[in-house]
Design a protein around this motif. Sequence first.
Motif, PDB file in Angstrom:
ATOM      1  N   ASP A  58       0.828  -1.208   0.000  1.00  0.00           N
ATOM      2  CA  ASP A  58       0.000   0.000   0.000  1.00  0.00           C
ATOM      3  C   ASP A  58       0.866   1.263   0.000  1.00  0.00           C
ATOM      4  N   LEU A  59       1.967   1.217   0.740  1.00  0.00           N
ATOM      5  CA  LEU A  59       2.865   2.375   0.765  1.00  0.00           C
ATOM      6  C   LEU A  59       3.540   2.588  -0.581  1.00  0.00           C
ATOM      7  N   LEU A  60       4.018   1.506  -1.187  1.00  0.00           N
ATOM      8  CA  LEU A  60       4.762   1.635  -2.442  1.00  0.00           C
ATOM      9  C   LEU A  60       3.879   2.040  -3.612  1.00  0.00           C
ATOM     10  N   TYR A  61       2.595   1.709  -3.544  1.00  0.00           N
ATOM     11  CA  TYR A  61       1.671   2.094  -4.611  1.00  0.00           C
ATOM     12  C   TYR A  61       0.911   3.384  -4.279  1.00  0.00           C
ATOM     13  N   TRP A  62       1.309   4.052  -3.208  1.00  0.00           N
ATOM     14  CA  TRP A  62       0.750   5.350  -2.814  1.00  0.00           C
ATOM     15  C   TRP A  62      -0.771   5.291  -2.664  1.00  0.00           C
ATOM     16  N   ARG A  63      -1.295   4.258  -2.010  1.00  0.00           N
ATOM     17  CA  ARG A  63      -2.745   4.133  -1.830  1.00  0.00           C
ATOM     18  C   ARG A  63      -3.268   5.108  -0.788  1.00  0.00           C
ATOM     19  N   ASP A  64      -2.436   5.478   0.169  1.00  0.00           N
ATOM     20  CA  ASP A  64      -2.767   6.550   1.108  1.00  0.00           C
ATOM     21  C   ASP A  64      -1.636   7.571   0.990  1.00  0.00           C
ATOM     22  N   ILE A  65      -1.903   8.620   0.251  1.00  0.00           N
ATOM     23  CA  ILE A  65      -0.862   9.587  -0.089  1.00  0.00           C
ATOM     24  C   ILE A  65      -0.243  10.224   1.155  1.00  0.00           C
ATOM     25  N   LYS A  66      -1.062  10.510   2.163  1.00  0.00           N
ATOM     26  CA  LYS A  66      -0.547  11.170   3.359  1.00  0.00           C
ATOM     27  C   LYS A  66       0.463  10.284   4.091  1.00  0.00           C
ATOM     28  N   GLN A  67       0.095   9.023   4.343  1.00  0.00           N
ATOM     29  CA  GLN A  67       1.014   8.136   5.068  1.00  0.00           C
ATOM     30  C   GLN A  67       2.244   7.788   4.235  1.00  0.00           C
ATOM     31  N   THR A  68       2.056   7.571   2.939  1.00  0.00           N
ATOM     32  CA  THR A  68       3.201   7.276   2.085  1.00  0.00           C
ATOM     33  C   THR A  68       4.147   8.468   2.048  1.00  0.00           C
ATOM     34  N   SER A  69       3.605   9.670   1.978  1.00  0.00           N
ATOM     35  CA  SER A  69       4.448  10.873   1.970  1.00  0.00           C
ATOM     36  C   SER A  69       5.259  10.980   3.250  1.00  0.00           C
ATOM     37  N   ILE A  70       4.642  10.648   4.363  1.00  0.00           N
ATOM     38  CA  ILE A  70       5.353  10.708   5.644  1.00  0.00           C
ATOM     39  C   ILE A  70       6.493   9.698   5.665  1.00  0.00           C
ATOM     40  N   VAL A  71       6.223   8.464   5.247  1.00  0.00           N
ATOM     41  CA  VAL A  71       7.256   7.423   5.254  1.00  0.00           C
ATOM     42  C   VAL A  71       8.366   7.772   4.263  1.00  0.00           C
ATOM     43  N   PHE A  72       7.995   8.135   3.049  1.00  0.00           N
ATOM     44  CA  PHE A  72       8.967   8.483   2.006  1.00  0.00           C
ATOM     45  C   PHE A  72       9.801   9.681   2.429  1.00  0.00           C
ATOM     46  N   GLY A  73       9.135  10.716   2.941  1.00  0.00           N
ATOM     47  CA  GLY A  73       9.847  11.909   3.400  1.00  0.00           C
ATOM     48  C   GLY A  73      10.790  11.609   4.557  1.00  0.00           C
ATOM     49  N   SER A  74      10.368  10.739   5.462  1.00  0.00           N
ATOM     50  CA  SER A  74      11.232  10.369   6.590  1.00  0.00           C
ATOM     51  C   SER A  74      12.480   9.650   6.108  1.00  0.00           C
ATOM     52  N   PHE A  75      12.294   8.708   5.170  1.00  0.00           N
ATOM     53  CA  PHE A  75      13.460   8.015   4.603  1.00  0.00           C
ATOM     54  C   PHE A  75      14.409   9.003   3.934  1.00  0.00           C
ATOM     55  N   LEU A  76      13.854   9.900   3.122  1.00  0.00           N
ATOM     56  CA  LEU A  76      14.708  10.870   2.425  1.00  0.00           C
ATOM     57  C   LEU A  76      15.427  11.791   3.411  1.00  0.00           C
ATOM     58  N   LEU A  77      14.709  12.262   4.425  1.00  0.00           N
ATOM     59  CA  LEU A  77      15.324  13.127   5.431  1.00  0.00           C
ATOM     60  C   LEU A  77      16.458  12.400   6.147  1.00  0.00           C
ATOM     61  N   LEU A  78      16.220  11.147   6.507  1.00  0.00           N
ATOM     62  CA  LEU A  78      17.257  10.369   7.178  1.00  0.00           C
ATOM     63  C   LEU A  78      18.474  10.193   6.275  1.00  0.00           C
ATOM     64  N   LEU A  79      18.243   9.831   5.024  1.00  0.00           N
ATOM     65  CA  LEU A  79      19.367   9.613   4.116  1.00  0.00           C
ATOM     66  C   LEU A  79      20.109  10.904   3.790  1.00  0.00           C
ATOM     67  N   PHE A  80      19.377  11.993   3.594  1.00  0.00           N
ATOM     68  CA  PHE A  80      20.055  13.275   3.350  1.00  0.00           C
ATOM     69  C   PHE A  80      20.830  13.723   4.593  1.00  0.00           C
ATOM     70  N   SER A  81      20.282  13.438   5.769  1.00  0.00           N
ATOM     71  CA  SER A  81      21.003  13.768   7.006  1.00  0.00           C
ATOM     72  C   SER A  81      22.303  12.987   7.090  1.00  0.00           C
ATOM     73  N   LEU A  82      22.245  11.704   6.675  1.00  0.00           N
ATOM     74  CA  LEU A  82      23.457  10.887   6.716  1.00  0.00           C
ATOM     75  C   LEU A  82      24.513  11.347   5.719  1.00  0.00           C
ATOM     76  N   THR A  83      24.086  12.059   4.669  1.00  0.00           N
ATOM     77  CA  THR A  83      25.088  12.583   3.734  1.00  0.00           C
ATOM     78  C   THR A  83      25.833  13.779   4.333  1.00  0.00           C
ATOM     79  N   GLN A  84      25.232  14.444   5.302  1.00  0.00           N
ATOM     80  CA  GLN A  84      25.835  15.633   5.889  1.00  0.00           C
ATOM     81  C   GLN A  84      26.494  15.381   7.242  1.00  0.00           C
ATOM     82  N   PHE A  85      25.970  14.409   7.995  1.00  0.00           N
ATOM     83  CA  PHE A  85      26.446  14.159   9.356  1.00  0.00           C
ATOM     84  C   PHE A  85      26.807  12.686   9.514  1.00  0.00           C
ATOM     85  N   SER A  86      27.544  12.380  10.563  1.00  0.00           N
ATOM     86  CA  SER A  86      27.897  10.985  10.836  1.00  0.00           C
ATOM     87  C   SER A  86      26.661  10.238  11.353  1.00  0.00           C
TER      88      SER A  86
END
Length: 193
Positions: free
Chosen positions: A8-36
Amino acid sequence: TPFLTTIDLLYWRDIKQTSIVFGSFLLLLFSLTQFSVVSVVAYLALAALSATISFRIYKSVLQAVQKTDEGHPFKTYLELEITLSQEQMQKYTDCLQFYVNNTLKELRRLFLVQDLVDSLKFAVLMWLLTYVGALFNGLTLLLMAVVSVFTVPVVYVKHQAQVDQYLGLVRTHINAVVAKIQAKIPGAKRHAE
């Protein structure tokens, strides 16, 4: 349902929850590019603690002002059982052992050239990965993988006919190249059968 399945997340069936999960992953990964990793984990822990402590103080003040006795605001979560049973631990350990053993057997087979064609395919893959490694670091590849996991399924569903047509063409070309290579390598035809 309050929790979506992975599909359900990968097919964006609930846009709000998928956006939160996707955004959290991206934020975490972008943070790891800048910090240890240590800094990112510490900052995430501090953010979580700040939120929970603030909420606990807010609820305590609210209870004192309204003169109610609702108790601890996280009581239901504190009472949840979060330990793994012996059976669950054994199941996960057995599963991990199975994958580790199979991986070790396959690597032994490839490195000790039990089958020449498979070892050559593995060598080509490793050679290609040297170029990928020269262009991207592991974190960049992980970031690209996360973006792909959240975009490719939706694009495929929307454009399935065109994608299948092009994949068919690619598969035909790859099979032709593999057939030519196998025709030139002695014993490869026997392996393909």
